[in-house]
Design an enzyme around this catalytic site. Structure first.
Site, PDB file in Angstrom:
ATOM      1  N   THR A   1       0.830  -1.210   0.022  1.00  0.00           N
ATOM      2  CA  THR A   1       0.170   0.048  -0.058  1.00  0.00           C
ATOM      3  C   THR A   1       0.856   1.368   0.115  1.00  0.00           C
ATOM      4  OG1 THR A   1      -1.921  -1.016   1.129  1.00  0.00           O
ATOM      5  CG2 THR A   1      -1.764   1.438   1.047  1.00  0.00           C
TER       6      THR A   1
ATOM      7  N   TRP B   1       0.396  -9.826   3.511  1.00  0.00           N
ATOM      8  CA  TRP B   1      -0.062  -9.239   2.354  1.00  0.00           C
ATOM      9  C   TRP B   1       0.716  -9.885   0.918  1.00  0.00           C
ATOM     10  CZ3 TRP B   1      -1.495  -6.955   6.654  1.00  0.00           C
ATOM     11  CH2 TRP B   1      -2.656  -6.008   6.688  1.00  0.00           C
TER      12      TRP B   1
ATOM     13  N   ASN C   1      -4.254 -11.305   2.582  1.00  0.00           N
ATOM     14  CA  ASN C   1      -4.845 -10.103   2.613  1.00  0.00           C
ATOM     15  C   ASN C   1      -5.777  -9.822   1.655  1.00  0.00           C
ATOM     16  OD1 ASN C   1      -5.640  -7.392   4.374  1.00  0.00           O
ATOM     17  ND2 ASN C   1      -4.769  -6.741   2.366  1.00  0.00           N
ATOM     18  N   GLU C   2      -6.920  -9.702   1.469  1.00  0.00           N
ATOM     19  CA  GLU C   2      -7.733  -9.303   0.312  1.00  0.00           C
ATOM     20  C   GLU C   2      -7.615  -9.980  -0.985  1.00  0.00           C
ATOM     21  OE1 GLU C   2      -7.650  -5.144   0.546  1.00  0.00           O
ATOM     22  OE2 GLU C   2      -8.483  -5.027   2.332  1.00  0.00           O
TER      23      GLU C   2
ATOM     24  N   GLU D   1     -10.721  -5.576   9.084  1.00  0.00           N
ATOM     25  CA  GLU D   1     -10.096  -4.312   8.737  1.00  0.00           C
ATOM     26  C   GLU D   1     -11.106  -3.439   8.008  1.00  0.00           C
ATOM     27  OE1 GLU D   1      -6.554  -4.342   6.076  1.00  0.00           O
ATOM     28  OE2 GLU D   1      -7.284  -2.455   4.754  1.00  0.00           O
TER      29      GLU D   1
ATOM     30  N   ARG E   1     -14.983   3.751   1.987  1.00  0.00           N
ATOM     31  CA  ARG E   1     -15.535   2.845   1.467  1.00  0.00           C
ATOM     32  C   ARG E   1     -16.315   1.742   2.616  1.00  0.00           C
ATOM     33  NH1 ARG E   1     -10.316   1.749   0.608  1.00  0.00           N
ATOM     34  NH2 ARG E   1      -9.360   0.023   1.599  1.00  0.00           N
TER      35      ARG E   1
END
Length: 731
Positions: A158, A200, A246-247, A322, A444
């Site tokens: 990120t 991640w 992660n995601e 998160e 979001r």
């Protein structure tokens, strides 16, 4: 408050007999226990009625004190004018007679995903400890119950890269990065804090050349379990929960293998959280009992306070693992206040974890200042305790993991929400929020329209709470007109009359009503004022035993740059900075094909960057120094600037981008690998020039854009290379 009824309680927590300050009290700390209500809300008048209900319209009032049926007092600006609309009123019952709701698991925040605490470690004392106290110290500031950290994977995640504990298959080092240090600092302040690890990205060797971590689940599980064991062996840290990826996609097979590894090594107490994305894993869990058994927590990201039926049917704890990810002004505080309540009220989620813990990265990187507080100037010592810290305190200072929610609907008739929690021993905490739509948008997901109006809420305490006589009151009001918000102020205690009390609620407020008397709002003296990054900065990396593996203020965006001891060098380059990732990681986003670390002030226009460089890769190796670098983080591939490259084949290039596609100048330099050379890049206005070993190599290259940016250094590919004696002079 200028005049109060004789029956109104005027005791103060700071008076003799009040709760003692928390351990570790420092003289320099100011803890405000109870400013007068007049200080917090301005002068108010009290009016009595004979109707059993107050007539004052409470615009941010402290509390409505019910006396007897013959006398009721309300807080507000006085009786409404003729023709004024009556205040919306509703009643709510808090009762534990028929059992309790779900168990509360705590409020936390994420360090990582990525490199979001990068600048924090460079703060000098006492400022670094002060920041940590605001985050982790119980009954002080945010008083967080959980800390979630990135398991570094050598890739952009990120706002930068975080180093892996295993760059290569035969390499283990449990002192890289700063997450170990941060977890220990959190534990030092709160020994009960829960620790969570989540990858991640992964080093490339795990995928054996493929950008995928699940083809060899035994290898991936070994890698993750090694991190858990290393935390204990080298840092005496017990990891409580571990995530998957992660995601990104999950693998049921991998989750089962990981659970098997954990159990085989006696790590039964390490719970698996899955899948740190949406709720879709619950669709498989309800038809696969082995998968369901392997997972302890169903964790979703940015759920918009909503869950799905299949997640509930798993019978597992549900977490917003998160959330927030929002600029930390008062609107960010409103977002945080709303979801802290409504994640449970709407979605049965018993934990909410903010991304990110502290905005400690260059603000111009993606999601600048999306932390609970801001600490992005280690060179000046300046930091700022933002409003989300005190919104967090409304919940964390008056609850603990292991408490239980009461079974209530939780929606206020006039908009907003409330939750009530108990420790099962007679203590009760009620958190109320009335955040309006436009003042509580998170980044979001999109927020559906809703309205909130001033209202009077009357609560009836039943069951074991019927005998509660007094509640402590803590209040915040986010003022979006004057900008003079009230944050986490303690008001006069509220008397409860035969299990009943009323409260007038305005829009954009947070209240905590609690039987606990342990809350504190603590403050250190103001930190130093903000200052820009030093315009004359140098680092020779000559540290024999550095406290961290990274050099101060360098923010790696692709690749990992570490302190290195070059024992074979007999000269001036024994201690250097080395790029150490030589295989493309299993990425979370699309890393650049080149490695890069940025530093400095994004507003720099004119600058001279000098650095000694050492190419280790024969024939194909290359390095650069750069200025006016305009991008990083998840956008690193599109980075522009002025890049001065030299290559092992003896050539050089000047490019306007990191990718090397916009060639401004090229030629022969005579540089070779395995030898030290000095590069100098000078940018003034619309012109740039370069020196090699102190002699002009190229000049008068016209620069049209970008007009400003960081300094940087890096490599042509994922390759070993060293840097020394870095210096920048800028304005």
């Amino acid at each position: 408050m200028s005049r109060l009824p004789a029956s109104f309680p005027s005791s103060r927590m700071a008076a003799p007999g009040a709760a003692a300050p928390p351990r570790g009290w420092r003289r320099a700390v100011t803890c405000r226990a109870l400013p007068g209500a007049a200080e917090a809300l301005g002068e108010r008048s009290w009016t009595g009625t004979g109707t059993g209900i107050g007539t004052g319209i409470g615009m941010g009032c402290a509390a409505l004190l019910w006396g007897t049926i013959l006398l009721a007092c309300s807080c507000g600006p006085g009786p409404p004018s003729v023709g004024a609309a009556p205040l919306l009123a509703a009643t709510y019952v808090l009762d534990d007679s028929n059992g309790l709701g779900r168990e509360f698991d705590g409020i936390g925040a994420v360090s990582g995903g990525g490199a979001t605490s990068r600048l924090l470690v460079n703060y000098q004392e006492p400022y670094r400890s002060q920041i940590l106290d605001y985050l982790f110290k119980p009954n002080f500031g945010a008083s967080l119950h959980m800390l979630k950290v990135e398991i570094g994977g050598d890739a952009q995640s990120t706002d930068g890269t975080e180093p892996s504990h295993m760059h290569y298959e035969n390499d283990e080092n449990y002192f890289r990065g700063y997450e170990w240090w941060l977890m220990k600092e959190a534990k030092k302040r709160n020994p009960k804090i829960k620790l969570i690890g989540l990858p991640w990205a992964f080093p490339g060797w795990i995928g054996k050349g493929e950008n995928w971590p699940y083809d060899y689940p035994d290898i991936t599980a070994y890698y993750i379990v090694s991190w858990i064991l290393g935390a204990k062996q080298y840092h005496d840290l017990d990891i409580d929960y571990i995530g998957i990826w992660n995601e990104r996609a999950f693998s049921s097979k991998y989750i089962k293998v990981l659970r098997h590894f954990l159990d085989r090594l006696g790590l039964w107490n390490v719970g698996i959280i899955a899948a740190d994305g949406d709720w879709n894993i619950s669709n498989e869990m309800i038809v696969d009992p082995y998968l369901n058994d392997a997972i302890e927590i169903v964790g979703a990201h940015y759920p918009g306070t909503k869950t799905v039926q299949n997640a509930i049917l798993t019978g597992k704890k549900l977490w917003s693992s998160e959330d927030y990810s929002t600029f930390n002004n008062d609107i960010g505080a409103g977002c945080w206040a709303r979801i802290l309540n409504q994640n449970y009220v709407n979605g049965n989620m018993t934990s909410t974890i903010a991304w990110n813990l502290v905005a400690s990265y260059y603000e111009e990187l993606p999601f600048g200042r999306c932390g609970l507080m801001t600490a992005q100037e280690p060179w000046s010592g300046h930091y700022k305790v933002e409003s989300p810290i005190w919104i967090t305190a409304h919940t964390t200072q008056f609850t603990q993991p292991g408490w239980s929610y009461l079974q209530v609907d939780g929606h206020l008739e006039g908009g907003g929400s409330f939750v009530a929690l108990t420790d099962g021993l007679g203590n009760l905490s009620i958190i109320i929020e009335t955040m309006s739509h436009n003042h509580s948008k998170c980044i979001r997901p999109p927020l559906p329209n809703f309205s909130v109006v001033p209202q009077r809420a009357t609560f009836y305490l039943r069951g074991s709470f019927y005998m509660v006589e007094t509640l402590q009151v803590w209040h915040s009001r986010l003022d979006f007109e004057s900008g003079k918000s009230i944050l986490f102020q303690q008001l006069n205690p509220l008397k409860v009359w035969k299990g009943r009390f009323s409260l007038d609620l305005n829009v954009d407020e947070v209240y905590t009503l609690t039987t606990l008397k342990t809350g504190w709002k603590c403050e250190f003296p103001e930190p130093p004022p903000p200052q820009p990054f030093p315009s004359n900065y140098r680092d020779d990396f000559n540290i024999r035993n550095p406290p961290f593996s990274e050099a101060p203020n360098f923010a790696d965006q692709t690749g990992v740059f570490e302190y290195f001891v070059n024992a074979s060098d007999p000269g001036d380059h024994v201690f250097t900075l080395r790029q150490v990732v030589v295989q493309r990681p299993i990425t979370w986003v699309s890393d650049a094909d080149q490695t890069i670390s940025v530093i400095g002030n994004f507003k720099w226009v004119n600058m001279t960057v000098t650095c000694d460089i050492y190419i280790e890769k024969p024939r194909e190796g290359g390095v650069f120094i750069a200025g006016r670098v305009d991008n990083g983080g998840i956008y690193v591939r599109r980075t522009k600037g002025v890049f001065f490259w030299v290559f092992a084949d003896g050539s050089y290039r000047v490019t306007g981008d990191l990718a090397g596609e916009e060639i401004l100048m090229k030629g022969l330099a005579g540089v070779r690998d395995n030898a030290w050379h000095t590069l100098t890049l000078n940018i003034q206005g619309n012109s740039a020039s370069g020196l090699l070993n102190g002699y002009p190599l190229w000049e008068n290259v016209t620069i049209s854009k970008p007009g400003n940016g960081w300094a940087a250094l890096g490599t042509r590919s994922f390759e070993f290379a060293q840097f020394d004696n870095f210096q920048v002079e800028a304005c």
